[in-house]
Design an enzyme around this catalytic site. Structure first.
Site, PDB file in Angstrom:
ATOM      1  N   HIS A 199      -5.223  -1.163  -4.914  1.00 49.56           N
ATOM      2  CA  HIS A 199      -5.705  -0.112  -4.027  1.00 49.56           C
ATOM      3  C   HIS A 199      -6.548   0.840  -4.831  1.00 49.56           C
ATOM      4  CE1 HIS A 199      -2.302  -1.829  -1.833  1.00 49.56           C
ATOM      5  NE2 HIS A 199      -3.070  -1.602  -0.783  1.00 49.56           N
TER       6      HIS A 199
ATOM      7  N   CYS B  82       0.792  -1.236   0.000  1.00 48.63           N
ATOM      8  CA  CYS B  82       0.000   0.000   0.000  1.00 48.63           C
ATOM      9  C   CYS B  82       0.826   1.289   0.000  1.00 48.63           C
ATOM     10  CB  CYS B  82      -1.073   0.026   1.078  1.00 48.63           C
ATOM     11  SG  CYS B  82      -0.894  -1.105   2.422  1.00 48.63           S
TER      12      CYS B  82
END
Length: 733
Positions: A456, A405
RNA sequence: GCUAGCGUAGCUCAACGGCAGAGUACCGGUUUUGUAAACCGGUGGUUGUGGGUUCAAAUCCCACCGCUAGCUCCA
């Protein structure tokens, strides 16, 4: 007179001291002998306990439990745990008992015993248990107040029980015990009426466990067993256990050359052999195509990143212990890192750190070339720490990436973003490294290097619900594509009693958790909520998938995150020309390629459907006279995109067929004189056997269709009895 | 990481203080075969690594590495 209300609404009268057993006897002696337990006013209880004592409700609502009720199994197993403990105490004096609850398929009892119990001891323990069962003594319940109870367990030298009454049961004014012959145990119950009800049992394994699950606590021995109402049920359970063993991905992975884990490469580091890699690549190609169709954009990011970035995200401090150590550019890097941690411990909880020790560290650091002329030796610990932290931040410090991330966040930040660009969906098969505890490693299922099918999504607050919904749809779709349709969804929330484990505000968390509840409800996906299972930055929806022999696996996950955008100061320009903060959605439908593939190996027992099979077709010649034709057939199928090989050995066709069957090749194409003459192939299906001769092109079309439709034909060959979770009965004490 | 058990040929296992073996795989040859194992021969080992005990260690002891089960953990 005591009035009792039966499940059909009938009211029957009994004497005041009547038990469920008395009620059953009045209905029929047969029912009485079949009764295992009772549900009195919604509470599972003993059939020998006076009904008037179990509830104040009148008439007493009573339901009798027989062998057919799943709750009875839990009662039986917990009683069997007592019998096992009793047998162990007879064999080895001085045994101290801890907890002995039921599990999904059996029970265990944690004990402290000077003798180290091994599986070789099982026959002796089982024989002693059988003696206890044969004696058929009743389980008798009695209640004590705290003082009596402490005296009783202390008198039996049961120090763990003493501790439990003083701590775990500190608020209970009275506690209950069960007596069976010489064996008396602090226990909430309920129990079977007498030991004769145990018809089939078996000890399964012995392993270590900690007192009250605390890794710093006392080590106990945990004895596992199972118990059933018939030998047939027990056998059927053992068959299932053996079936699971037969499917072990570590065994199949070796046999079928799918993957290897080499001591020389390192623990938990998976080597994908060509066949396993083919399965993975096929899955990845499938997902990549699907993602492009759904508006995702591929990205790539490096395998390492600066520690500072992971300090910002929170991963580095939060998961410090389960990460590979940072890579330091300066020789003194690791030393300073240790120094900082000692100062932090001194500041936060006063952990001793002597000036002499600190001086030694400083001298060593100087020796390694660190400039310490300005170090505030006489300053406060905080000032000293800050000096070192400032130095650290100026050095090269890299971390093998434990998470994708932060890297994807940087990709988002690499451009200015407008609300018109959102949602931004960044996808990468990202490889991450985590230093899992050595005892946790397990084949491909738990590794130290893994590749997530990660993405994401950066969305506006308005888009959260819709995007979350579509990611859930995606997870459902990809699971269905490999035939996994039996799953439940778990909503993993923050532990409301221990908020310090999480980052962010109460409001943000409430908001996120409510959003997830809303989406799941709207999508009519049944879910169970679990507190304390969230990630540190946000709540998750986890997919618990059931395989074809009924085992559950946690695979895909979709997570909502208001925190990382905050920590990394993410922005987009809204229609109002103001800057706004996006929301992140983390998602991985498979979880990791390692874990997912390992699970698939077990689900399919190594026999992959045609679209995934690493070797789809094997062409085998009847004799070497037909070698050229076999090669032509192979070339035709290969040109059509199939993974095909030939078996041109001088062996008999029987041997070639057998080898292909053992290697679980979906289709065999057998070619001999007749086929050469007619332009056919004799097709043999791994599952159905010989399908006869077919024109070459017809065979090609047939198999192409099966691949295009991703047909799955090989599961549920065997139907297993489903074992309901018997529930956690009687494990409070 | 903790507790317990286990590491012998590529694989599955035997030998349990006294010459390290079998099946299978692999290699060579014979066989020319129509749907689950043709036949003959051969290669293959510093018994996980390092130390110790012993006339002698795969075998007994110690340490390390790894594996397995469970516990603890799982972004």
């Amino acid at each position: 007179m005591l009035q009792v209300k039966l499940p059909d609404g009938t009211i029957v009268d009994h004497p005041d001291h009547a038990t469920a057993y008395d009620v059953a006897s009045a209905i029929s002696p047969r029912l009485a002998s079949a009764a295992i337990g009772a549900v009195v006013a919604g509470q599972v209880t003993d059939i020998l306990r006076p009904l008037s004592e179990a509830t104040d409700e009148r008439p007493v609502p009573l339901q009798l439990l027989t062998e057919k009720d799943p709750a009875s199994l839990a009662i039986l197993r917990h009683s069997c745990a007592h019998i096992m403990a009793r047998a162990v105490m007879r064999l080895w004096p001085g045994v101290e008992l801890a907890f002995g609850p039921t599990t999904g398929h059996g029970y265990y009892y944690d004990i402290a015993c000077s003798h180290t119990i091994s599986e070789d001891d099982f026959p002796r323990i089982e024989a002693e248990m059988q003696r206890i069962v044969d004696m058929g003594e009743p389980f008798e319940r009695f209640i004590c107040d705290r003082e009596e109870a402490l005296k009783l367990v202390d008198g039996m030298s049961q120090s763990l029980k003493v501790e439990h009454i003083n701590t775990g049961l500190a608020t209970h004014p009275t506690v209950s015990f069960y007596r069976q012959g010489e064996f008396v145990d602090l226990c909430r119950g309920p129990h079977i009426p007498d030991a004769k009800r145990v018809k089939a049992f078996k000890l399964l394994s012995v392993a270590g466990a900690y007192w009250k699950g605390d890794a710093s606590g006392k080590q106990l021995q945990r004895l596992y067993g199972t118990a059933w109402f018939s030998q047939k049920d027990l056998d059927s359970y053992l068959d299932q256990v053996n079936e699971a063993k037969r499917r072990d991905h570590r065994v199949l992975g070796k046999q079928l050359n799918l993957f290897a884990i080499s001591q020389e490469v390192g623990q938990g580091l998976c080597l994908w052999l060509p066949k396993g890699a083919t399965i993975r690549a096929t899955l990845e190609d499938f997902i990549k195509r699907e993602l492009i169709a759904r508006g995702y954009q591929p990205v790539y990011s490096p395998h390492i990143g600066r520690v500072d970035m992971y300090e910002t995200s929170g991963h580095f401090p939060y998961y410090r212990e389960s990460q590979f150590a940072p890579i330091f550019g300066h020789d003194a890097g690791a030393l300073v890192d240790y120094w900082v941690r000692r100062l932090e411990a001194l500041i936060t909880d006063g952990t001793a750190f002597s000036p002499e020790d600190e001086k030694k560290l400083a001298d060593s650091a100087k020796l390694m070339g660190m400039e310490l002329a300005d170090f505030p030796s006489n300053g406060t610990p905080t000032a000293r720490k800050e000096f070192l932290r400032t130095w650290e931040k100026q050095q090269e410090r890299y971390l093998l990436k434990p998470m994708n991330c932060p890297h994807h966040v940087q990709i988002y930040k690499a451009q200015q973003r407008s609300y018109r660009d959102l949602p931004v969906r960044l996808a990468e098969f990202g490889t991450v490294y985590r230093h899992e505890q050595s005892g946790e490693l397990n084949g491909m299922l738990r590794v130290r290097g893994l590749t997530q099918d990660d993405a994401h999504l950066f969305v506006t607050p308005d888009q959260v619900l819709e995007e979350f919904k579509s990611t859930l749809e995606l997870v459902k779709f990809v699971l269905a594509s490999v035939g996994l349709n039996d799953y439940r969804v778990q909503l993993s929330c923050r532990d409301s009693k221990n908020k310090s484990k999480y980052v962010g505000t109460d409001e943000g968390w409430e908001n996120a958790q409510n959003s997830l509840r809303k989406v799941l409800t709207e999508m009519q996906m049944p879910f169970v909520e679990r507190e304390g299972e969230a990630a540190f930055y946000g709540p998750k929806t986890d997919f618990m998938v059931r395989d074809c022999i009924g085992r559950e696996w946690q695979l895909g996950t979709v997570q909502l995150d208001f925190n990382l955008p905050e920590r990394f100061q993410l922005e987009y320009v809204g229609a109002d020309n103001q800057t706004h903060r996006p929301v992140m959605i983390h998602r991985a439908p498979f979880g990791s390629m390692e874990r997912f593939t390992g699970m698939l190996i077990e689900h399919f027992a190594g026999a992959f459907p045609l679209w995934l099979a690493p070797e789809q077709i094997r062409v085998m010649s009847i004799s070497d006279k037909f070698e050229d034709y076999a090669k032509q057939v192979e070339a035709r199928f290969r040109a059509a995109g199939f993974r095909v090989t030939t078996d041109l050995r001088g062996a008999k066709i029987n041997a070639k067929v057998r080898d292909a069957q053992v290697e679980l090749i979906p289709y065999m194409l057998i070619v001999g004189g007749r086929d050469v003459e007619n332009g056919t192939v004799s097709i043999r299906d791994r599952i159905e056997g010989d399908l006869g001769a077919m024109p070459l092109e017809a065979a090609l079309t047939k198999l192409q269709n099966e691949v295009a439709e991703r047909t799955i034909r090989q599961v549920s060959e065997k139907k297993f009895q489903q074992f309901d979770e018997a529930g956690e009965a009687a494990n409070e004490y």
